[in-house]
Motif scaffolding. Sequence first.
Motif, PDB file in Angstrom:
ATOM      1  N   SER A 103      -0.647  -7.827  -8.278  1.00 21.98           N
ATOM      2  CA  SER A 103       0.928  -7.765  -7.875  1.00 21.98           C
ATOM      3  C   SER A 103       1.518  -7.944  -9.534  1.00 21.98           C
ATOM      4  N   GLN A 104       0.523  -7.837 -10.160  1.00 19.95           N
ATOM      5  CA  GLN A 104       0.865  -7.449 -11.818  1.00 19.95           C
ATOM      6  C   GLN A 104       0.523  -6.221 -12.642  1.00 19.95           C
ATOM      7  N   GLN A 105       0.208  -5.626 -11.363  1.00 18.39           N
ATOM      8  CA  GLN A 105      -0.784  -4.187 -11.693  1.00 18.39           C
ATOM      9  C   GLN A 105       0.734  -2.605 -11.828  1.00 18.39           C
ATOM     10  N   ASN A 106       0.499  -2.448 -12.479  1.00 24.60           N
ATOM     11  CA  ASN A 106       2.049  -1.265 -13.028  1.00 24.60           C
ATOM     12  C   ASN A 106       0.873  -0.164 -12.607  1.00 24.60           C
ATOM     13  N   ILE A 107       2.745   0.319 -10.998  1.00 22.56           N
ATOM     14  CA  ILE A 107       2.731   1.244 -10.621  1.00 22.56           C
ATOM     15  C   ILE A 107       3.185   3.142 -10.828  1.00 22.56           C
ATOM     16  N   GLN A 108       4.296   2.960 -11.185  1.00 24.46           N
ATOM     17  CA  GLN A 108       5.092   3.167 -12.326  1.00 24.46           C
ATOM     18  C   GLN A 108       4.836   4.141 -13.028  1.00 24.46           C
ATOM     19  N   VAL A 109       4.715   5.557 -13.170  1.00 26.98           N
ATOM     20  CA  VAL A 109       4.612   6.387 -14.109  1.00 26.98           C
ATOM     21  C   VAL A 109       5.318   7.195 -15.200  1.00 26.98           C
ATOM     22  N   ASN A 110       5.809   6.762 -16.474  1.00 28.66           N
ATOM     23  CA  ASN A 110       6.825   7.824 -16.862  1.00 28.66           C
ATOM     24  C   ASN A 110       6.731   8.783 -16.740  1.00 28.66           C
ATOM     25  N   ILE A 116       1.073  -1.452  -0.501  1.00 25.09           N
ATOM     26  CA  ILE A 116       0.159  -0.006   0.385  1.00 25.09           C
ATOM     27  C   ILE A 116       0.825   1.253  -0.011  1.00 25.09           C
ATOM     28  N   ARG A 117       1.915   1.327   0.491  1.00 28.36           N
ATOM     29  CA  ARG A 117       3.009   2.325   0.840  1.00 28.36           C
ATOM     30  C   ARG A 117       3.749   2.769  -0.368  1.00 28.36           C
ATOM     31  N   ALA A 118       3.703   1.580  -1.113  1.00 27.96           N
ATOM     32  CA  ALA A 118       4.343   1.573  -2.288  1.00 27.96           C
ATOM     33  C   ALA A 118       3.943   2.372  -3.602  1.00 27.96           C
ATOM     34  N   VAL A 119       2.359   1.614  -3.291  1.00 32.88           N
ATOM     35  CA  VAL A 119       1.664   2.885  -4.567  1.00 32.88           C
ATOM     36  C   VAL A 119       1.584   3.670  -5.090  1.00 32.88           C
ATOM     37  N   TYR A 120       1.639   4.476  -3.456  1.00 31.91           N
ATOM     38  CA  TYR A 120       1.844   6.005  -3.346  1.00 31.91           C
ATOM     39  C   TYR A 120       3.350   6.787  -3.672  1.00 31.91           C
ATOM     40  N   LYS A 121       4.218   5.744  -3.189  1.00 33.28           N
ATOM     41  CA  LYS A 121       5.089   6.563  -3.379  1.00 33.28           C
ATOM     42  C   LYS A 121       5.550   5.767  -4.673  1.00 33.28           C
ATOM     43  N   GLU A 122       5.102   4.295  -5.626  1.00 32.85           N
ATOM     44  CA  GLU A 122       5.487   4.893  -6.830  1.00 32.85           C
ATOM     45  C   GLU A 122       6.741   3.383  -7.387  1.00 32.85           C
ATOM     46  N   GLN A 123       7.435   2.692  -6.346  1.00 36.22           N
ATOM     47  CA  GLN A 123       7.570   1.963  -5.793  1.00 36.22           C
ATOM     48  C   GLN A 123       7.718   0.550  -6.612  1.00 36.22           C
ATOM     49  N   GLY A 124       7.113   0.427  -7.773  1.00 38.30           N
ATOM     50  CA  GLY A 124       6.848  -0.433  -8.370  1.00 38.30           C
ATOM     51  C   GLY A 124       8.022  -2.266  -7.756  1.00 38.30           C
ATOM     52  N   GLU A 125       9.027  -2.098  -8.132  1.00 36.76           N
ATOM     53  CA  GLU A 125       9.528  -3.668  -7.683  1.00 36.76           C
ATOM     54  C   GLU A 125       9.188  -3.760  -6.292  1.00 36.76           C
ATOM     55  N   ILE A 126       9.365  -3.319  -5.419  1.00 32.59           N
ATOM     56  CA  ILE A 126       8.973  -3.310  -3.677  1.00 32.59           C
ATOM     57  C   ILE A 126       7.038  -3.526  -3.363  1.00 32.59           C
ATOM     58  N   TYR A 127       6.612  -2.866  -4.383  1.00 34.37           N
ATOM     59  CA  TYR A 127       5.195  -2.965  -4.507  1.00 34.37           C
ATOM     60  C   TYR A 127       4.574  -4.986  -4.695  1.00 34.37           C
ATOM     61  N   LYS A 128       5.540  -5.270  -6.370  1.00 32.29           N
ATOM     62  CA  LYS A 128       5.491  -6.462  -6.638  1.00 32.29           C
ATOM     63  C   LYS A 128       6.091  -7.248  -5.712  1.00 32.29           C
ATOM     64  N   MET A 129       7.302  -7.208  -5.282  1.00 29.06           N
ATOM     65  CA  MET A 129       8.020  -8.392  -4.410  1.00 29.06           C
ATOM     66  C   MET A 129       7.104  -8.961  -3.303  1.00 29.06           C
ATOM     67  N   SER A 130       6.499  -7.587  -2.618  1.00 30.95           N
ATOM     68  CA  SER A 130       5.495  -7.544  -1.189  1.00 30.95           C
ATOM     69  C   SER A 130       4.526  -8.400  -1.630  1.00 30.95           C
ATOM     70  N   LEU A 131       3.763  -8.476  -2.277  1.00 30.48           N
ATOM     71  CA  LEU A 131       2.558  -9.780  -3.070  1.00 30.48           C
ATOM     72  C   LEU A 131       2.618 -10.668  -3.180  1.00 30.48           C
ATOM     73  N   GLU A 132       3.941 -10.961  -3.687  1.00 30.64           N
ATOM     74  CA  GLU A 132       4.610 -12.375  -4.450  1.00 30.64           C
ATOM     75  C   GLU A 132       4.956 -12.695  -3.272  1.00 30.64           C
ATOM     76  N   THR A 133       5.587 -12.307  -2.155  1.00 36.66           N
ATOM     77  CA  THR A 133       5.569 -13.068  -1.314  1.00 36.66           C
ATOM     78  C   THR A 133       4.965 -13.099  -0.074  1.00 36.66           C
ATOM     79  N   ALA A 134       3.825 -12.507  -0.056  1.00 37.70           N
ATOM     80  CA  ALA A 134       2.270 -12.746   0.978  1.00 37.70           C
ATOM     81  C   ALA A 134       1.943 -14.035  -0.238  1.00 37.70           C
ATOM     82  N   GLU A 135       1.753 -13.809  -1.153  1.00 37.09           N
ATOM     83  CA  GLU A 135       1.089 -14.897  -1.905  1.00 37.09           C
ATOM     84  C   GLU A 135       1.598 -16.738  -1.433  1.00 37.09           C
TER      85      GLU A 135
END
Length: 287
Positions: free
Chosen positions: A249-256, A205-224
């Motif tokens: 976990s497949q959702q892209n949260i980073q934007v250029n 959840i914190r990674a969503v607002y900070k746009e930290q895509g790698e941390i977001y994906k790894m956290s959800l994959e570990t929980a799964e």
Amino acid sequence: MQQVQADTLEQAKTMTHKAEVVLGQQKKSIESLQLAVADVKGRRPNDWLLAEADYLVKLAGRKLFLEHDVVSATRLMESADQRIAALNDPSLVSLRQSMANDITKLRTVPLIDRDGLVLRLTSLQREVDQLPLANAILPDAPAVEKRQVSQDIYDWQDNLMTSLKDFSENFITFRSRDGNVIPLLSPEQHFYLRENIKSKIETAIRAVYKEQGEIYKMSLETAEQWSESFFDMDNNNVKEFNAALGKLSQQNIQVNYPVKLETQAQLSDVISERLRREVTTIITEEK
């Protein structure tokens, strides 16, 4: 006489230098006043539209670069373009072209529903405490072939043992299993397991607002992975929980985002040029 003459010349030079300093200060003060007069008195009514456009463009830049609010930045740029269009000045065509380029770039930036993602993750986080844990995992028992009583009278001993075994299985059945048995978790481990899974979702959840895509994906994959290892995979709620984690976990949260808005510098140059022109006009009229 020569000494008196030298002293007089030195005093004259000192007075002349002081007079030059005072004149220079007065000249700067006059120029500042002329700029102020040009800013207040010399402006035409339409120039306020240019000032509003400049304010809106700067505000759009802050929304984009500081808050990553693409929607607000786009609307502010469109409002600024409307102000420039109201001036109906052919000399500002290049400025409007820059605005059009910036608006096009902003519209191509993909929009991410961050609030929706956070709400979905929060819902999954609350569901963790309701998911059933898996029982002890036992290895598969080998298949047992049921023996039949033969019709041969000479097999009476085997037939007797088979009948006795069939009769005893109505009360107690013994099956041997070969392999490792995965034991159940202790109550304390149950608590830490659920809290760790919720902590991983909170990190996402914190990674969503900070746009930290790698941390977001790894956290959800570990929980799964933890859910698949320790929760009852035959339960439908657990299956839906894991499917939701995998999909999110497949959702892209980073934007250029665009590096800069080309309108900002060009609009500032236009305003400076017009102000300089008005100051020159006022000075010429005073002369």
